[in-house]
Design a protein around this motif. Structure first.
Motif, PDB file in Angstrom:
ATOM      1  N   ARG A  75     -41.369  69.315  62.064  1.00 12.03           N
ATOM      2  CA  ARG A  75     -40.398  69.966  62.934  1.00 12.03           C
ATOM      3  C   ARG A  75     -40.972  71.307  63.374  1.00 12.03           C
ATOM      4  N   VAL A  76     -41.202  71.418  64.673  1.00 17.62           N
ATOM      5  CA  VAL A  76     -41.797  72.613  65.253  1.00 17.62           C
ATOM      6  C   VAL A  76     -40.710  73.634  65.562  1.00 17.62           C
ATOM      7  N   ASN A  77     -40.929  74.856  65.146  1.00 19.50           N
ATOM      8  CA  ASN A  77     -40.065  75.954  65.579  1.00 19.50           C
ATOM      9  C   ASN A  77     -40.779  76.645  66.738  1.00 19.50           C
ATOM     10  N   PRO A  78     -40.347  76.386  67.991  1.00 19.49           N
ATOM     11  CA  PRO A  78     -41.125  76.846  69.145  1.00 19.49           C
ATOM     12  C   PRO A  78     -40.847  78.286  69.553  1.00 19.49           C
TER      13      PRO A  78
ATOM     14  N   SER B  29     -34.316  52.609  61.871  1.00 15.21           N
ATOM     15  CA  SER B  29     -33.610  53.372  62.901  1.00 15.21           C
ATOM     16  C   SER B  29     -33.149  54.728  62.377  1.00 15.21           C
ATOM     17  N   LEU B  30     -33.612  55.110  61.180  1.00 10.35           N
ATOM     18  CA  LEU B  30     -33.143  56.336  60.532  1.00 10.35           C
ATOM     19  C   LEU B  30     -34.244  57.383  60.492  1.00 10.35           C
ATOM     20  N   VAL B  31     -33.911  58.580  60.950  1.00  6.68           N
ATOM     21  CA  VAL B  31     -34.803  59.735  60.856  1.00  6.68           C
ATOM     22  C   VAL B  31     -34.155  60.723  59.891  1.00  6.68           C
ATOM     23  N   PHE B  32     -34.874  61.096  58.833  1.00  7.14           N
ATOM     24  CA  PHE B  32     -34.325  61.967  57.801  1.00  7.14           C
ATOM     25  C   PHE B  32     -34.806  63.394  58.048  1.00  7.14           C
ATOM     26  N   ALA B  33     -33.875  64.251  58.470  1.00  8.77           N
ATOM     27  CA  ALA B  33     -34.177  65.655  58.740  1.00  8.77           C
ATOM     28  C   ALA B  33     -33.524  66.534  57.673  1.00  8.77           C
ATOM     29  N   GLY B  34     -33.569  67.852  57.883  1.00 12.00           N
ATOM     30  CA  GLY B  34     -32.933  68.779  56.948  1.00 12.00           C
ATOM     31  C   GLY B  34     -33.942  69.688  56.288  1.00 12.00           C
ATOM     32  N   VAL B  35     -33.553  70.943  56.103  1.00 10.85           N
ATOM     33  CA  VAL B  35     -34.503  71.964  55.672  1.00 10.85           C
ATOM     34  C   VAL B  35     -34.736  71.993  54.163  1.00 10.85           C
ATOM     35  N   GLY B  36     -33.860  71.371  53.374  1.00 11.30           N
ATOM     36  CA  GLY B  36     -33.989  71.508  51.923  1.00 11.30           C
ATOM     37  C   GLY B  36     -33.848  70.205  51.173  1.00 11.30           C
ATOM     38  N   LYS B  37     -34.595  69.186  51.560  1.00 16.32           N
ATOM     39  CA  LYS B  37     -34.479  67.872  50.928  1.00 16.32           C
ATOM     40  C   LYS B  37     -34.935  67.940  49.464  1.00 16.32           C
ATOM     41  N   SER B  38     -34.147  67.346  48.586  1.00 15.81           N
ATOM     42  CA  SER B  38     -34.522  67.301  47.173  1.00 15.81           C
ATOM     43  C   SER B  38     -35.435  66.105  46.912  1.00 15.81           C
ATOM     44  N   ALA B  39     -36.102  66.114  45.761  1.00 17.03           N
ATOM     45  CA  ALA B  39     -36.966  64.993  45.394  1.00 17.03           C
ATOM     46  C   ALA B  39     -36.185  63.678  45.338  1.00 17.03           C
ATOM     47  N   PRO B  40     -34.968  63.637  44.735  1.00 14.05           N
ATOM     48  CA  PRO B  40     -34.212  62.377  44.752  1.00 14.05           C
ATOM     49  C   PRO B  40     -33.863  61.917  46.170  1.00 14.05           C
ATOM     50  N   GLU B  41     -33.564  62.840  47.069  1.00 16.30           N
ATOM     51  CA  GLU B  41     -33.266  62.451  48.451  1.00 16.30           C
ATOM     52  C   GLU B  41     -34.505  61.881  49.141  1.00 16.30           C
TER      53      GLU B  41
ATOM     54  N   ILE C   4     -39.599  60.938  58.099  1.00 15.12           N
ATOM     55  CA  ILE C   4     -39.031  62.137  57.473  1.00 15.12           C
ATOM     56  C   ILE C   4     -39.562  63.333  58.246  1.00 15.12           C
ATOM     57  N   ASN C   5     -38.653  64.145  58.761  1.00 15.22           N
ATOM     58  CA  ASN C   5     -39.046  65.357  59.480  1.00 15.22           C
ATOM     59  C   ASN C   5     -39.310  66.482  58.482  1.00 15.22           C
ATOM     60  N   VAL C   6     -40.516  67.023  58.509  1.00 14.73           N
ATOM     61  CA  VAL C   6     -40.953  68.019  57.522  1.00 14.73           C
ATOM     62  C   VAL C   6     -40.725  69.419  58.077  1.00 14.73           C
TER      63      VAL C   6
ATOM     64  N   GLY D 227     -29.611  54.531  66.667  1.00 13.46           N
ATOM     65  CA  GLY D 227     -30.133  54.843  65.354  1.00 13.46           C
ATOM     66  C   GLY D 227     -29.433  56.107  64.882  1.00 13.46           C
ATOM     67  N   PHE D 228     -29.936  56.713  63.802  1.00 14.37           N
ATOM     68  CA  PHE D 228     -29.232  57.859  63.242  1.00 14.37           C
ATOM     69  C   PHE D 228     -30.188  58.949  62.777  1.00 14.37           C
ATOM     70  N   ASP D 229     -29.739  60.187  62.971  1.00 13.34           N
ATOM     71  CA  ASP D 229     -30.402  61.376  62.455  1.00 13.34           C
ATOM     72  C   ASP D 229     -29.614  61.823  61.234  1.00 13.34           C
ATOM     73  N   LEU D 230     -30.276  61.906  60.078  1.00 10.22           N
ATOM     74  CA  LEU D 230     -29.621  62.214  58.804  1.00 10.22           C
ATOM     75  C   LEU D 230     -30.106  63.562  58.286  1.00 10.22           C
ATOM     76  N   VAL D 231     -29.249  64.268  57.570  1.00 14.11           N
ATOM     77  CA  VAL D 231     -29.675  65.538  56.982  1.00 14.11           C
ATOM     78  C   VAL D 231     -29.349  65.632  55.489  1.00 14.11           C
ATOM     79  N   SER D 232     -28.993  64.515  54.873  1.00 11.42           N
ATOM     80  CA  SER D 232     -28.713  64.541  53.435  1.00 11.42           C
ATOM     81  C   SER D 232     -28.802  63.131  52.871  1.00 11.42           C
ATOM     82  N   GLY D 233     -28.890  63.059  51.550  1.00  6.93           N
ATOM     83  CA  GLY D 233     -28.852  61.767  50.900  1.00  6.93           C
ATOM     84  C   GLY D 233     -27.515  61.078  51.092  1.00  6.93           C
ATOM     85  N   GLY D 234     -26.450  61.862  51.186  1.00  4.99           N
ATOM     86  CA  GLY D 234     -25.134  61.294  51.428  1.00  4.99           C
ATOM     87  C   GLY D 234     -25.057  60.618  52.790  1.00  4.99           C
ATOM     88  N   GLU D 235     -25.630  61.251  53.816  1.00  5.84           N
ATOM     89  CA  GLU D 235     -25.627  60.636  55.137  1.00  5.84           C
ATOM     90  C   GLU D 235     -26.511  59.388  55.159  1.00  5.84           C
ATOM     91  N   LEU D 236     -27.611  59.406  54.401  1.00  6.77           N
ATOM     92  CA  LEU D 236     -28.441  58.206  54.275  1.00  6.77           C
ATOM     93  C   LEU D 236     -27.617  57.066  53.693  1.00  6.77           C
TER      94      LEU D 236
END
Length: 432
Positions: free
Chosen positions: A163-166, A112-124, A136-138, A91-100
């Motif tokens: 997404r936990v910052n431990p 199989s897609l997990v959407f990560a990233g710290v600054g997702k836009s509403a369109p993404e 979607i990882n928050v 599967g794939f870990d994505l961090v942008s709409g482009g990678e999606l």
């Protein structure tokens, strides 16, 4: 001037035979003659072997799957690379709409897609929800509420994990550390329970998992186990509150050998983490692993031609046709990459700084390297399969290089070289 004599990394798809470097069964000098330089070259064999090293540990002795690999596309998102991993079962870990969009373009299953990233836009976020991604990882409470609003507008459910910052020190370069409380990533450990409670109350949110990623180029197992224990403690607490976690995302970040680093064996490392999950009583969870660099880093090289040899009072310079525009890591992180002549020459060995033609003092690819080279020779910059092309730029109006995939005796163009005209084809001058 003294040279930085460091060992070369252990490579799978690339080897030196009788003074000539090969990509699988093809001499690098032949690839450079046919496709020009700068040139990225990847080995299908190396990519496959690194994936299989992970996948081997993901199966138990009875053939039951213990975890699934979601390749972190940011390391190298070429369609041929990600399609190969899809065929192998990733599967794939994505961090942008482009990678999606890239993942969907090769026919990846949205689940199989997990959407990560710290600054997702509403369109993404909307694109991810419409596609039907697994999760979607928050990364913040504000993002959680934005996801809920977007899902409400679309009348869709939003599967999320936090997404936990431990606050665990990954003992890596500060630019690629992501799990300390001073980093921008994730939700602070002491805020996680409160945020899960908030998520469970939002009308369009489905809590499905928990995520943790502490950094990149990590070469010891201990930080992973420290972070894992802290995350599993949270899962236990959430269960007592009636918030059920279905999957555990352990992230990626395992390092590779660029020179003298000694990262854990991939299979042993993966077994250690998965066994620990089971020993803690969480073997029922769906476990997600998100390797990137450790899958592709040593599966690629960057070929470059020596343009000039420039002696100096304090430094000798080997000026090549590749630059920080093709390989940003040395300028950005002071990263070390092995550099070797693609063909051994009987010429005097001299200590050089290997530099590019870009008009920046930071444009260097290797410092204090002992090289026996002449003008026109070909150099191979090793361990360039991760964070190489994906960080490339057109600074100084330089076209991006071609990318080649080698499979045994065959070579395939998986991205053609850009033309100069393409670089300004979307621009226009003001009306006269």
């Amino acid at each position: 001037m003294t040279s930085k004599t460091l060992p070369l990394p252990k490579l799978s798809g690339f080897s030196e035979r009788n003074g000539i470097w090969y990509a699988e069964e093809i001499p690098l000098i032949d690839l450079a003659k046919e496709y020009g330089t700068p040139l990225y070259v990847y080995s299908k064999k190396a990519l496959t072997e690194s994936y299989e090293a992970y996948d081997k540990a993901c199966m138990d002795s009875k053939g039951k799957r213990r975890a699934r690999i979601h390749y972190a596309m940011k390391a190298n998102s070429n369609l041929a690379v990600i399609d190969l991993f899809k065929q192998l079962g990733a599967g794939f870990d994505l961090v942008s709409g482009g990678e999606l969009a890239r993942a969907l373009a090769i026919g990846a299953d949205p689940k199989s897609l997990v959407f990560a990233g710290v600054g997702k836009s509403a369109p993404e976020i909307a694109a991810a929800l419409k596609a039907g991604v697994k999760c979607i990882n928050v990364e913040s409470i504000a993002e959680l509420h934005k996801i809920n609003r977007v899902a409400s507008d679309l009348n869709l459910r939003a599967p999320i994990s936090l997404r936990v910052n431990p606050d665990v020190d990954a003992q890596t370069h500060p630019y690629i550390s992501t799990g300390l409380k001073g980093n921008k990533f994730g939700i602070a450990y002491h805020e996680v329970l409160k945020t899960y409670r908030e998520a469970s109350r939002l009308p369009q949110i489905d809590v499905v998992g928990i995520d943790c990623h502490i950094g990149s180029q990590i070469t010891t197992t201990a930080p992973y186990l420290d972070a894992l224990d802290k995350v599993l403690d949270l899962v236990e607490h959430l269960k007592r509150e009636g918030i059920v976690i279905h999957h555990l995302d352990l992230g990626g970040g395992l390092g590779i050998s660029y020179s003298n680093e000694t990262p854990p064996d991939i299979t042993e490392f993966t077994n250690t983490l998965l066994n620990h999950v089971t020993e803690r009583g969480f073997g029922h969870l769906d476990v997600v692993l998100e390797p990137g660099r450790s899958l592709v880093g040593n599966a690629g090289v960057l070929l470059t031609t020596v343009e000039y040899l420039k002696p100096g009072v304090e430094k000798n310079f080997c000026i090549v046709d590749a630059a920080m525009t093709e390989l940003m890591r040395p300028a950005l992180y002071e990263a070390h990459h092995g550099i070797v002549p693609a063909q051994t020459k009987q010429t005097k060995s001299i200590v050089y700084d290997v530099v590019g033609p870009v008009c920046e003092s930071g444009d260097w690819l290797g410092r204090d390297r002992q090289l026996a080279v002449e003008e026109g020779d070909l150099l191979a910059i090793l361990s360039a399969g991760a964070y190489g092309f994906v960080m490339a730029s057109n600074y100084n109006t330089r076209p991006k290089p071609a990318e080649i995939m080698v499979d045994g005796k065959d070579a395939f163009v998986i991205r053609r070289r850009e033309s100069i005209q393409e670089l300004y084809s979307t621009e226009s001058v003001l009306p006269k």
